[in-house]
Scaffold this motif. Structure first.
Motif, mmCIF file in Angstrom:
data_model
loop_
_atom_site.group_PDB
_atom_site.id
_atom_site.type_symbol
_atom_site.label_atom_id
_atom_site.label_comp_id
_atom_site.label_asym_id
_atom_site.label_seq_id
_atom_site.Cartn_x
_atom_site.Cartn_y
_atom_site.Cartn_z
ATOM 1 N N VAL A 14 45.940 85.249 -28.375
ATOM 2 C CA VAL A 14 46.686 86.226 -27.580
ATOM 3 C C VAL A 14 46.645 87.585 -28.271
ATOM 4 N N GLY A 15 46.392 88.625 -27.471
ATOM 5 C CA GLY A 15 46.304 89.967 -28.021
ATOM 6 C C GLY A 15 44.912 90.374 -28.448
ATOM 7 N N GLY A 16 43.987 89.427 -28.418
ATOM 8 C CA GLY A 16 42.621 89.710 -28.831
ATOM 9 C C GLY A 16 41.823 90.446 -27.773
ATOM 10 N N SER A 17 40.563 90.697 -28.095
ATOM 11 C CA SER A 17 39.674 91.439 -27.209
ATOM 12 C C SER A 17 38.339 90.728 -27.076
ATOM 13 N N LEU A 18 37.708 90.951 -25.945
ATOM 14 C CA LEU A 18 36.347 90.477 -25.704
ATOM 15 C C LEU A 18 35.636 91.495 -24.838
ATOM 16 N N ARG A 19 34.321 91.524 -24.950
ATOM 17 C CA ARG A 19 33.514 92.368 -24.074
ATOM 18 C C ARG A 19 32.497 91.488 -23.380
ATOM 19 N N LEU A 20 32.604 91.414 -22.092
ATOM 20 C CA LEU A 20 31.680 90.632 -21.289
ATOM 21 C C LEU A 20 30.528 91.513 -20.813
ATOM 22 N N SER A 21 29.363 90.891 -20.671
ATOM 23 C CA SER A 21 28.183 91.590 -20.165
ATOM 24 C C SER A 21 27.589 90.807 -19.008
ATOM 25 N N CYS A 22 26.925 91.527 -18.137
ATOM 26 C CA CYS A 22 26.238 90.909 -17.010
ATOM 27 C C CYS A 22 24.931 91.647 -16.816
ATOM 28 N N GLU A 23 23.857 90.907 -16.734
ATOM 29 C CA GLU A 23 22.549 91.495 -16.499
ATOM 30 C C GLU A 23 21.990 90.989 -15.174
ATOM 31 N N THR A 24 21.250 91.855 -14.501
ATOM 32 C CA THR A 24 20.622 91.470 -13.256
ATOM 33 C C THR A 24 19.254 92.105 -13.137
ATOM 34 N N SER A 25 18.409 91.505 -12.337
ATOM 35 C CA SER A 25 17.094 92.070 -12.068
ATOM 36 C C SER A 25 17.091 92.807 -10.733
ATOM 37 N N ARG A 26 18.238 92.914 -10.100
ATOM 38 C CA ARG A 26 18.338 93.528 -8.786
ATOM 39 C C ARG A 26 17.860 94.988 -8.855
ATOM 40 N N SER A 77 22.958 96.684 -16.044
ATOM 41 C CA SER A 77 23.961 95.865 -16.716
ATOM 42 C C SER A 77 25.366 96.308 -16.347
ATOM 43 N N LEU A 78 26.247 95.354 -16.337
ATOM 44 C CA LEU A 78 27.657 95.551 -16.036
ATOM 45 C C LEU A 78 28.457 95.018 -17.212
ATOM 46 N N TYR A 79 29.586 95.658 -17.505
ATOM 47 C CA TYR A 79 30.386 95.258 -18.655
ATOM 48 C C TYR A 79 31.858 95.157 -18.272
ATOM 49 N N LEU A 80 32.586 94.356 -19.044
ATOM 50 C CA LEU A 80 34.027 94.287 -18.892
ATOM 51 C C LEU A 80 34.645 94.216 -20.284
ATOM 52 N N GLN A 81 35.290 95.296 -20.686
ATOM 53 C CA GLN A 81 36.022 95.321 -21.949
ATOM 54 C C GLN A 81 37.419 94.807 -21.671
ATOM 55 N N MET A 82 37.792 93.750 -22.355
ATOM 56 C CA MET A 82 39.087 93.124 -22.137
ATOM 57 C C MET A 82 39.911 93.218 -23.408
ATOM 58 N N ASN A 83 41.026 93.895 -23.327
ATOM 59 C CA ASN A 83 41.927 94.075 -24.467
ATOM 60 C C ASN A 83 43.279 93.453 -24.176
ATOM 61 N N THR A 84 44.039 93.259 -25.225
ATOM 62 C CA THR A 84 45.392 92.696 -25.100
ATOM 63 C C THR A 84 45.378 91.457 -24.210
ATOM 64 N N LEU A 85 44.520 90.537 -24.548
ATOM 65 C CA LEU A 85 44.340 89.357 -23.711
ATOM 66 C C LEU A 85 45.573 88.467 -23.728
ATOM 67 N N LYS A 86 45.828 87.843 -22.570
ATOM 68 C CA LYS A 86 46.974 86.963 -22.376
ATOM 69 C C LYS A 86 46.476 85.562 -22.000
ATOM 70 N N PRO A 87 47.298 84.550 -22.191
ATOM 71 C CA PRO A 87 46.878 83.188 -21.800
ATOM 72 C C PRO A 87 46.454 83.103 -20.334
ATOM 73 N N GLU A 88 47.093 83.886 -19.470
ATOM 74 C CA GLU A 88 46.750 83.841 -18.045
ATOM 75 C C GLU A 88 45.406 84.503 -17.736
ATOM 76 N N ASP A 89 44.773 85.105 -18.735
ATOM 77 C CA ASP A 89 43.421 85.632 -18.546
ATOM 78 C C ASP A 89 42.369 84.539 -18.720
ATOM 79 N N THR A 90 42.782 83.370 -19.139
ATOM 80 C CA THR A 90 41.855 82.266 -19.321
ATOM 81 C C THR A 90 41.186 81.898 -18.007
ATOM 82 N N GLY A 91 39.872 81.697 -18.065
ATOM 83 C CA GLY A 91 39.131 81.321 -16.871
ATOM 84 C C GLY A 91 37.652 81.569 -17.066
ATOM 85 N N VAL A 92 36.900 81.311 -16.015
ATOM 86 C CA VAL A 92 35.477 81.609 -16.007
ATOM 87 C C VAL A 92 35.292 82.955 -15.305
ATOM 88 N N TYR A 93 34.559 83.832 -15.954
ATOM 89 C CA TYR A 93 34.347 85.180 -15.440
ATOM 90 C C TYR A 93 32.934 85.305 -14.892
#
Length: 114
Positions: A14-26, A77-93
Motif C-alpha cells: 500500500v502506498g507504492g507505485s508502478l508504471r504500466l506500459s502498453c505497446e501496439t503495432s496499430r 506506446s501507452l503508459y499508466l503511472q500509478m502512485n499511492t496505490l491502494k488494495p482496491e487497485d488490485t486487478g488485471v490492467y
C-alpha cells in the motif's frame, strides 16, 4: 493481426507505485483515443483513464489524482503511472481503445497488499 501487449504489473505494498506500459503495432495509434481498463476479480472490466490523440486526459474518480496516463505516439506506446496505490487497485490492467473495440491483450496483474 494488431496486438496489444501490456507489461509492468507486479506486487507492491500500500502506498507504492508502478508504471504500466502498453505497446501496439496499430498503424493509426496516434489518431486513437486510448484507455486503461481494470478488472477486479469477479467484476466487470472498467475504464479508468483515457487519453486522446492530442493527449487530453480523463480519469475515473477512483484513480483521479493518483494515476497519470500518457502516450508516446512515435513508439506506439501507452503508459499508466500509478502512485499511492491502494488494495482496491488490485486487478488485471488492460489497454485498449477508449471504446474497447480492439482485441484484448493478456493484461498485466497488479496486486496491492496491505
Amino acid at each position: 493481426q494488431v496486438q496489444l501487449v501490456e507489461s509492468g504489473g507486479g506486487a507492491v505494498p500500500v502506498g507504492g507505485s508502478l508504471r504500466l506500459s502498453c505497446e501496439t503495432s496499430r498503424i493509426t495509434f496516434r489518431l486513437l483515443t486510448m484507455g486503461w481498463f481494470r478488472q477486479e476479480s469477479g467484476k466487470q472490466r472498467e475504464l479508468i483513464a483515457t487519453i486522446t490523440g492530442d493527449s487530453k486526459t480523463s480519469y475515473a474518480d477512483s484513480v483521479k489524482g493518483r494515476f497519470t496516463i500518457s502516450r508516446d505516439n512515435a513508439k506506439k506506446s501507452l503508459y499508466l503511472q500509478m502512485n499511492t496505490l491502494k488494495p482496491e487497485d488490485t486487478g488485471v490492467y488492460y489497454c485498449n481503445m477508449g471504446s474497447g473495440s480492439m482485441e484484448w491483450g493478456q493484461g498485466t496483474q497488479v496486486t496491492v497488499s496491505s
